[in-house]
Write a protein that holds these residues in place. Structure first.
Motif, PDB file in Angstrom:
ATOM      1  N   LEU A  27      59.144  27.545  34.294  1.00 53.82           N
ATOM      2  CA  LEU A  27      60.242  26.924  33.553  1.00 53.82           C
ATOM      3  C   LEU A  27      60.555  27.703  32.283  1.00 53.82           C
ATOM      4  CD1 LEU A  27      59.465  23.117  33.912  1.00 53.82           C
ATOM      5  CD2 LEU A  27      61.407  24.368  34.844  1.00 53.82           C
ATOM      6  N   SER A  28      59.536  28.202  31.610  1.00 54.23           N
ATOM      7  CA  SER A  28      59.751  28.994  30.403  1.00 54.23           C
ATOM      8  C   SER A  28      60.540  30.262  30.711  1.00 54.23           C
ATOM      9  CB  SER A  28      58.416  29.370  29.768  1.00 54.23           C
ATOM     10  OG  SER A  28      57.714  28.214  29.384  1.00 54.23           O
ATOM     11  N   ALA A  30      62.594  30.704  33.193  1.00 57.68           N
ATOM     12  CA  ALA A  30      63.965  30.306  33.545  1.00 57.68           C
ATOM     13  C   ALA A  30      64.781  29.988  32.294  1.00 57.68           C
ATOM     14  CB  ALA A  30      63.931  29.104  34.484  1.00 57.68           C
ATOM     15  N   ILE A  31      64.178  29.304  31.341  1.00 58.22           N
ATOM     16  CA  ILE A  31      64.892  28.955  30.109  1.00 58.22           C
ATOM     17  C   ILE A  31      65.207  30.202  29.298  1.00 58.22           C
ATOM     18  CG2 ILE A  31      64.614  27.801  27.875  1.00 58.22           C
ATOM     19  CD1 ILE A  31      63.097  25.587  29.420  1.00 58.22           C
ATOM     20  N   ILE A  32      64.247  31.105  29.185  1.00 62.73           N
ATOM     21  CA  ILE A  32      64.474  32.339  28.431  1.00 62.73           C
ATOM     22  C   ILE A  32      65.566  33.175  29.090  1.00 62.73           C
ATOM     23  CG2 ILE A  32      63.416  34.551  27.807  1.00 62.73           C
ATOM     24  CD1 ILE A  32      60.811  32.936  27.338  1.00 62.73           C
ATOM     25  N   THR A  33      65.568  33.234  30.404  1.00 59.40           N
ATOM     26  CA  THR A  33      66.599  33.983  31.123  1.00 59.40           C
ATOM     27  C   THR A  33      67.975  33.375  30.891  1.00 59.40           C
ATOM     28  OG1 THR A  33      64.986  34.599  32.810  1.00 59.40           O
ATOM     29  CG2 THR A  33      67.308  34.813  33.393  1.00 59.40           C
ATOM     30  N   ALA A  34      68.061  32.057  30.937  1.00 58.36           N
ATOM     31  CA  ALA A  34      69.348  31.384  30.720  1.00 58.36           C
ATOM     32  C   ALA A  34      69.853  31.616  29.302  1.00 58.36           C
ATOM     33  CB  ALA A  34      69.205  29.896  31.000  1.00 58.36           C
ATOM     34  N   ILE A  35      68.977  31.509  28.326  1.00 56.69           N
ATOM     35  CA  ILE A  35      69.385  31.710  26.937  1.00 56.69           C
ATOM     36  C   ILE A  35      69.826  33.148  26.709  1.00 56.69           C
ATOM     37  CG2 ILE A  35      68.496  31.810  24.569  1.00 56.69           C
ATOM     38  CD1 ILE A  35      66.842  29.324  25.236  1.00 56.69           C
ATOM     39  N   THR A  36      69.123  34.084  27.291  1.00 62.40           N
ATOM     40  CA  THR A  36      69.474  35.491  27.131  1.00 62.40           C
ATOM     41  C   THR A  36      70.840  35.789  27.732  1.00 62.40           C
ATOM     42  OG1 THR A  36      67.139  36.093  27.207  1.00 62.40           O
ATOM     43  CG2 THR A  36      68.710  37.846  27.603  1.00 62.40           C
TER      44      THR A  36
END
Length: 58
Positions: A27-28, A30-36
């Motif tokens: 999940l971390s 995925a979240i970092i990828t989305a924010i980037t």
């Protein structure tokens, strides 16, 4: 020795914690990828708003 190996193979007490850790890591990522991927768009929007506010004050 065989009984020790069987008991070790059947012991699942730490498996749940490891699974939760792997899920949290996934999940971390995925979240970092989305924010980037959204970061560039947000920078453009914030800069445009700042520019408009700067010219509105003049």
């Amino acid at each position: 020795m065989r009984n020790l190996f069987k008991s070790f193979a059947n012991d699942e007490s730490g498996a749940t914690a490891i699974e939760y850790g792997l899920i949290a890591a996934l999940l971390s990522v995925a979240i970092i990828t989305a924010i980037t991927s959204v970061q560039g768009q947000l920078d453009t929007t914030y800069n445009r708003v700042a520019t408009e506010l700067g010219t509105a004050n003049q």
